[in-house]
Write an enzyme that holds these catalytic residues in place. Structure first.
Site, mmCIF file in Angstrom:
data_model
loop_
_atom_site.group_PDB
_atom_site.id
_atom_site.type_symbol
_atom_site.label_atom_id
_atom_site.label_comp_id
_atom_site.label_asym_id
_atom_site.label_seq_id
_atom_site.Cartn_x
_atom_site.Cartn_y
_atom_site.Cartn_z
ATOM 1 C CG HIS A 86 65.417 65.961 -42.041
ATOM 2 N ND1 HIS A 86 65.669 64.899 -41.072
ATOM 3 C CD2 HIS A 86 64.185 66.391 -41.424
ATOM 4 C CE1 HIS A 86 64.464 64.717 -40.402
ATOM 5 N NE2 HIS A 86 63.650 65.433 -40.591
ATOM 6 C CD GLU A 104 61.290 61.198 -39.163
ATOM 7 O OE1 GLU A 104 62.364 61.747 -39.386
ATOM 8 O OE2 GLU A 104 60.276 61.695 -38.326
ATOM 9 C CG HIS A 145 60.556 62.795 -42.874
ATOM 10 N ND1 HIS A 145 59.236 63.602 -42.637
ATOM 11 C CD2 HIS A 145 61.195 63.340 -42.129
ATOM 12 C CE1 HIS A 145 59.167 64.379 -41.569
ATOM 13 N NE2 HIS A 145 60.553 64.051 -41.167
ATOM 14 C CE1 TYR A 159 56.032 64.556 -43.354
ATOM 15 C CE2 TYR A 159 54.653 65.129 -41.588
ATOM 16 C CZ TYR A 159 55.878 65.379 -42.170
ATOM 17 O OH TYR A 159 56.681 66.391 -41.917
ATOM 18 C CG ASP A 167 59.901 66.189 -33.490
ATOM 19 O OD1 ASP A 167 60.223 65.286 -33.926
ATOM 20 O OD2 ASP A 167 60.014 67.447 -34.055
HETATM 21 C C1 GAL Z 1 60.927 65.476 -38.343
HETATM 22 C C2 GAL Z 1 61.604 66.245 -37.377
HETATM 23 C C3 GAL Z 1 60.818 67.422 -36.997
HETATM 24 C C4 GAL Z 1 60.750 68.229 -38.174
HETATM 25 C C5 GAL Z 1 60.168 67.476 -39.385
HETATM 26 C C6 GAL Z 1 60.193 68.146 -40.530
HETATM 27 O O1 GAL Z 1 61.664 64.265 -38.629
HETATM 28 O O2 GAL Z 1 61.878 65.357 -36.154
HETATM 29 O O3 GAL Z 1 61.392 68.092 -35.732
HETATM 30 O O4 GAL Z 1 61.897 69.289 -38.362
HETATM 31 O O5 GAL Z 1 60.934 66.370 -39.545
HETATM 32 O O6 GAL Z 1 59.121 69.218 -40.730
#
Ligand code: GAL
Length: 354
Positions: A107, A319, A180, A182, A252
């Site tokens: 990221h 995402e 990102h 949730y 994931d």
């Molecule tokens: C997501 C990623 C996960 C983890 C998360 C952050 O985008 O796919 O593996 O890193 O971010 O905790």
């Protein structure tokens, strides 16, 4: 209908962080902070008309700074992982910051766009907008070229949150911006998302190794737990004895949409919570989505809003993006941006009820 700015906190170096609240006639409410450009709240009605906040996240700035999980944040320069934290572009090898598992880059690196204060401009109107901009200098986190980025959040009259991404560079570089957030359509404090139903217009996915780097294979979803082409609950095939699910502790993975990137945003995902009746439709023109089922949401030190404890699979991320580690795989989507080109895409999360 309105947009309002309020203080949210102060960084250790004295810089002020603000929160921006967007409201529409229908009574929906969206809150964004300029730290990380993070989407910290979306309040939308259930089938009885009762609003709930469907975004996980924190009450205070300190948790956005120190808590992990990239809650609600804008991600850049490169969403998801770059294997070995290096890549070669036009014959030159670049090393980017290592911040994942001691070897990979995740990221955007150590101080990605999720940890920057973005410049914010408010635009009021029937469909209020927040325009966020930042400039990432040449070489930041190891990435070549100066990058000018603009992300616009719009709350529309029909309860859609529209995110427009735009960037230009002055040297060839790679780029993969996303958000990102949730989601839990029952509300951030309503427990696991296993009963949520999901449809994804994706006919293949990217298996990964144990450090979540794509192996390079683009695998058909047919006959696997990754087949969401017919709507099903997230819990239905959440079976950690499946090798790919086991390696990641759940979903994931990068899901690849049928036909790839499009000119205009297309309906690519539908998330439904039958209990509350809330439904979220996702439109995008990106070729892929990382569907992450919150498999690391267990940091007790940083509870969510109103002290609601973190919990595995208590929320999920969708995402929109290009393929992770794309630059290191010839068979993956193109992720190179060159001077003179415009990086431009839109994702819409449209909220309704069933
Ligand atoms: C997501 C990623 C996960 C983890 C998360 C952050 O985008 O796919 O593996 O890193 O971010 O905790």
């Amino acid at each position: 209908m309105s947009i309002e700015k309020k203080a949210f906190g102060i960084l250790a170096d004295g810089r002020k962080v603000s929160a921006y609240t967007l409201r529409n006639e229908a009574g929906a409410k969206v809150k964004i902070i300029d730290f990380g450009g993070a989407l910290v709240q979306i309040k939308v009605p259930d089938r009885e008309g009762n609003n709930a906040d469907v975004i996980c996240g924190y009450d205070q700035l300190d948790s956005y700074i120190n808590g992990d999980g990239y809650q609600g944040a804008l991600i850049g320069r490169f969403g998801n992982r770059i294997g070995g934290s290096k890549f070669t572009l036009d014959g030159k090898t670049y090393k980017v910051s290592v911040n994942d598992n001691g070897v990979n880059s995740l990221h955007g690196g150590i101080c990605g766009f999720n940890a920057k204060i973005w410049n914010a401009e408010m635009v009021d109107g029937d469909e209020p907008r927040l325009i966020l901009t930042l400039t990432s200098p040449d070489g930041e986190e190891g990435y070549p070229g100066k990058l000018d980025v603009k992300v616009t959040y719009t709350l529309t009259a029909n309860n859609s949150v529209v995110i427009d991404y735009y960037a230009v560079c002055d040297k060839p570089t790679i780029l993969n911006l996303t958000n990102h957030a949730y989601f839990n359509l029952g509300g951030y404090n309503s427990g696991k998302i296993f009963d949520h139903k999901l449809w994804l217009d994706a006919d293949s996915y990217l298996p990964t190794d144990e450090k979540l780097i794509p192996t390079g294979e683009i695998r058909s979803v047919t006959g696997t737990p990754f087949d969401f082409t017919t709507e099903k609950t997230i819990g239905q095939d959440f079976d950690l004895t499946n090798t790919d699910l086991g390696l990641a502790g759940g979903f994931d993975h990068c899901f690849n949409f049928k036909g790839g990137e499009t000119e205009e945003p297309v309906l690519r995902g539908i998330l439904t919570d039958e209990k509350s009746g809330r439904q979220m439709k996702m439109y995008t023109n990106q070729p892929c989505v990382q569907f992450y089922s919150g498999n690391f949401l267990n940091n007790e030190k940083y509870p969510f809003k109103n002290n609601y404890p973190q919990g595995l699979q208590n929320a999920l991320c969708l995402e929109t993006q290009k393929m992770p580690d794309a630059i290191n795989h010839d068979n993956f989507t193109d992720c190179v941006l060159r001077p003179g080109q415009e990086y431009k895409y839109t994702t819409i999360y449209e909220f309704g009820v069933i």
